[in-house]
Each structure stands twice: as structure tokens, then as C-alpha cells.
Design a protein around this motif. Structure first.
Motif, PDB file in Angstrom:
ATOM      1  N   LYS A   1      -1.259 -40.831  38.087  1.00  0.00           N
ATOM      2  CA  LYS A   1      -0.112 -39.844  38.272  1.00  0.00           C
ATOM      3  C   LYS A   1       1.049 -40.502  39.033  1.00  0.00           C
ATOM      4  CE  LYS A   1      -0.531 -35.690  39.939  1.00  0.00           C
ATOM      5  NZ  LYS A   1      -0.189 -34.497  39.180  1.00  0.00           N
TER       6      LYS A   1
ATOM      7  N   ARG B   1       0.746 -40.817  42.128  1.00  0.00           N
ATOM      8  CA  ARG B   1       0.748 -39.940  43.478  1.00  0.00           C
ATOM      9  C   ARG B   1       0.230 -40.512  44.699  1.00  0.00           C
ATOM     10  NH1 ARG B   1      -1.387 -33.799  42.920  1.00  0.00           N
ATOM     11  NH2 ARG B   1      -2.598 -33.602  44.716  1.00  0.00           N
TER      12      ARG B   1
ATOM     13  N   SER C   1      -2.796 -31.496  38.642  1.00  0.00           N
ATOM     14  CA  SER C   1      -2.160 -30.970  37.624  1.00  0.00           C
ATOM     15  C   SER C   1      -1.875 -32.476  36.575  1.00  0.00           C
ATOM     16  CB  SER C   1      -0.887 -30.375  37.774  1.00  0.00           C
ATOM     17  OG  SER C   1       0.062 -31.175  38.463  1.00  0.00           O
TER      18      SER C   1
ATOM     19  N   ASN D   1       0.079 -34.333  35.064  1.00  0.00           N
ATOM     20  CA  ASN D   1       1.675 -34.831  35.076  1.00  0.00           C
ATOM     21  C   ASN D   1       1.686 -36.000  36.145  1.00  0.00           C
ATOM     22  OD1 ASN D   1       1.414 -32.226  36.900  1.00  0.00           O
ATOM     23  ND2 ASN D   1       3.051 -33.220  37.638  1.00  0.00           N
TER      24      ASN D   1
ATOM     25  N   SER E   1       4.328 -29.610  35.631  1.00  0.00           N
ATOM     26  CA  SER E   1       3.194 -29.398  35.215  1.00  0.00           C
ATOM     27  C   SER E   1       2.952 -29.093  33.786  1.00  0.00           C
ATOM     28  CB  SER E   1       2.440 -28.193  36.091  1.00  0.00           C
ATOM     29  OG  SER E   1       2.262 -28.641  37.455  1.00  0.00           O
TER      30      SER E   1
END
Ligand code: TXA
Ligand code: MG
Length: 348
Positions: free
Chosen positions: A63, A65, A152, A154, A160
Motif C-alpha cells: 500500500k 502506507r 482497504s 488501494n 478505495s
């Protein structure tokens, strides 16, 4: 635009024999430390075995993230809640009993089985029982001692996914498997309620309207975060992390009264603009080579179901600008309003 083709609802979906084979393969991948994108009723999740730290780390890599952004644990049944958390307040049980399986995430104090990698180092954890039949089968087959850590599916900051095709486009081969369970019937992320402080708080509006939560709890509940209760047109500064859930196309929210004037302004600047409305005010719409118009449902649930698919489609269609009519300042529209606020960009 034809949104319907992409939005065949998975509401009454039965898990077929072919699905079973896919689910068994997904379980093998997860047990071996791999990652699997799977459908839920809200949005698609990117899952890994929550008890396997190396596997959970892959989610952050895929991700892109930041590591201090915690993941939600998905479990098969409320009865397994105590495998992962301590001190479940009575009010939290009440909501779990009423809404699970369903689009509700509870934030509770974690126990020692939940790793720092899942919680971003916090001593709390988000947890939910999804209602999508494939997600439930997957979780059941993994077993009661397991949970799926899943954000999610994405890349960080992107919209999302509400279909398997969205996941494929955004994550592609970086994920070991994508389970296709049709279009998500809610289409917006779960409602997050924290039971960590003295009073329960809504951290993210979602599939369950605030008024429903309040009647289930028997008292008012506060909402923290970026809600703009005045429902005024907002332009967010891009790069300020407000670009969460953002399409690549700049998106501006605009009050109904100013909508067509603003559309004309953009068109006159030769910006190819998609105008998104829901109310009946499109009568003044003038044909213009730089303007296109999509009418969204005037019902909050249906609008929410289509919102991300609409953003994915307009992104792909190469518009220079998205001009979105503000939605009603009504509790049933709160989740849609929240996502639109977050998706809006500074024009530049
Ligand atoms: O509907 C959903 O909730 C979807 C599906 C896949 O279940 N999941 C989802 O996950 O939206 P994600 O990671 O995209 O968003 C989870 C949100 C993040 O904003 C995160 O910061 C918050 O939940 N969150 C997770 N654990 C938390 C915690 N312990 N305390 C506060 N916020 C938390
Ligand atoms: Mg997300």
C-alpha cells in the motif's frame, strides 16, 4: 456514463463451488504468509494473517502506507472478539450484537496477541465482522484462532476499491491473489466507533447512520474528525493529507446555487470538466464541448454505493476537473459528505 454494468450487486450472492475453490486457495496463500485482496460489503480489503508479522508488513509495503497507520482486524464471529481484545464495555457488545456481521468497526483495548505492526504501536485495535459471504467463508476457513489484518485494498491516499477490477488496476501483481466477489453493496468504508475513552466516539462515519447508532446506544454520540457540519463548499489544500480517498482529477465541491456558473467558468478556461449532481437543478445545464454531466442518485445509500466507482471511472476518462454538487446536510448523508470532503483538492 453507464455505472450499472460495473455495479452488479453482490447482495444476494451465494458462495458457489468455484468460489469455494478460490477461497481454499486464498487460505493456503494466507497460511503461507501471502496477501489476498478480498471483497467485503463496504470496500475490498487487502488481507494478511494477523498473527504473522512478516505477512502483515507486506501490506504496508504494497500500500505504501506509513507504519503508524493501524490496520483493522477482521474476524468470523463476535464470539472470537475476546481472542484479541480486553475489557469489552457493555455498550460495545450491544453494537456488536446489533450490527455484526456488518459495516461497523469497534476500537477496543488490544490484548498481547495483537502485534504492534497491526496497531501502529497503539494499545488499541480496530476490529470487525464483515458480512460479505466470501469474506465470512474465508475467515471461517482460516479458523477461530486467526484474524485477517486488512486495510482497504488501494495504495495509500487513493480511492478505495469497490470491485475486483479496481484492486487489479491499483495493486495488480503486487498482491498474491484477488478474490472476486462482485461490487460492494455499501461502497463506503465501515463506521468506526471507539470505546477507548470515557464515552464512545465515532472516528469515521460509514455504512451505519449516526442516528441509528445513537438509538442503539440510547444516547448521543460525538463525531471527531473532519466533518464540516455547515456543508459549505470546501477546497482542500492538496498534499495536506486531506488528499486521503482522493481521485487524481482535482475535485471541487460546490453549492447547488453556484454550480452552473462555476461549471461555465471552468469550461471557459478550457478545462474538460465533469459535473456531478444529485438534485434536480441540472435544468440550467447548457451544452458545452468542455462540460459533461453525471447525475448521481438522490438517495444517500445509493449515492454511497456508486461514489467510488464514479470517481474511478472519471479518473480513467481523463477529465481535467470534477465539480461536485454539495450533498444534503443530513445525518443519512454524513458518510458521503465526509468522503467528498476528503476527496476535494485545491485547484491549481
Ligand atoms: O470498511 C472498512 O473498514 C474497510 C474494509 C476492508 O474492512 N477497511 C478499511 O481499512 O477501511 P483502512 O485501513 O483503509 O481504514 C481503517 C481506518 C484508518 O483510518 C485507521 O487509522 C483507523 O481505521 N484505525 C484502525 N485501527 C485504529 C485504532 N486502533 N485506533 C484508531 N483508529 C484506527
Ligand atoms: Mg483505506
Amino acid at each position: 456514463m453507464d455505472m450499472q454494468a460495473e455495479l452488479i450487486s453482490s447482495e444476494d450472492r451465494v458462495v458457489t463451488e468455484n468460489d469455494h475453490a478460490q477461497i481454499s486457495q486464498a487460505v493456503r496463500i494466507l497460511n503461507a504468509g501471502g496477501t489476498v485482496a478480498f471483497p467485503t460489503e463496504t470496500v475490498y480489503g487487502l488481507g494478511a494473517d494477523a498473527t504473522n508479522i512478516a505477512a502483515v508488513r507486506k501490506i504496508y509495503q504494497i500500500k505504501q502506507r506509513p507504519e503508524n497507520h493501524p490496520l483493522i482486524l477482521h474476524i468470523a464471529d463476535a464470539a472470537y472478539l475476546q481472542n484479541w481484545v480486553q475489557d469489552v464495555p457493555e455498550a460495545a457488545w450491544k453494537l456488536a450484537e446489533k450490527y455484526w456481521p456488518g459495516p461497523l468497526t469497534l476500537i477496543l483495548k488490544r490484548n498481547q496477541r495483537v502485534s504492534d505492526v497491526v496497531t501502529g504501536g497503539q494499545n488499541t485495535v480496530g476490529i470487525r465482522v464483515p458480512s460479505h459471504s466470501m469474506a465470512l467463508s474465508l475467515l471461517r476457513e482460516m479458523g477461530r484462532d486467526k484474524a485477517l489484518a486488512a486495510p482497504s485494498a488501494n495504495r495509500f491516499g487513493r480511492i478505495s476499491p469497490t470491485t475486483a477490477a479496481h484492486v487489479q488496476k491499483d495493486l495488480g501483481a503486487t498482491v498474491d491473489m484477488i478474490l472476486d466477489g462482485g461490487a460492494c453493496i455499501i461502497g463506503l468504508e465501515s463506521t468506526i466507533v471507539s470505546f477507548v475513552g470515557e464515552h464512545p466516539k465515532v472516528l469515521r462515519p460509514g455504512g451505519i447512520p449516526l442516528t441509528e447508532l445513537e438509538s442503539a446506544l440510547g444516547h448521543a454520540i460525538s463525531v471527531t474528525g473532519s466533518m464540516n457540519r455547515a456543508n459549505t463548499p470546501t477546497i482542500r489544500v492538496s498534499g495536506s493529507l486531506a488528499s486521503h480517498y482522493a481521485p487524481t482529477t482535482p475535485l471541487q465541491l460546490c453549492a447547488t446555487a453556484d454550480l452552473w456558473q462555476q461549471a461555465q467558468n471552468l469550461a471557459n478556461q478550457q478545462l474538460k470538466t465533469m459535473v456531478i449532481t444529485w438534485s434536480k437543478h441540472q435544468r440550467s445545464f447548457q451544452q458545452h464541448p468542455y462540460l459533461q454531466h453525471t447525475v448521481m442518485p438522490n438517495d444517500a445509500e445509493a449515492y454511497g454505493r456508486q461514489l467510488y466507482a464514479m470517481l474511478h471511472q472519471t479518473d480513467q476518462a481523463g477529465f481535467g476537473y470534477l465539480l461536485v454538487e454539495t450533498v444534503p446536510d443530513d445525518s443519512s448523508w454524513q458518510a458521503v459528505q465526509d468522503r467528498l470532503q476528503r476527496a476535494s483538492h485545491q485547484p491549481s
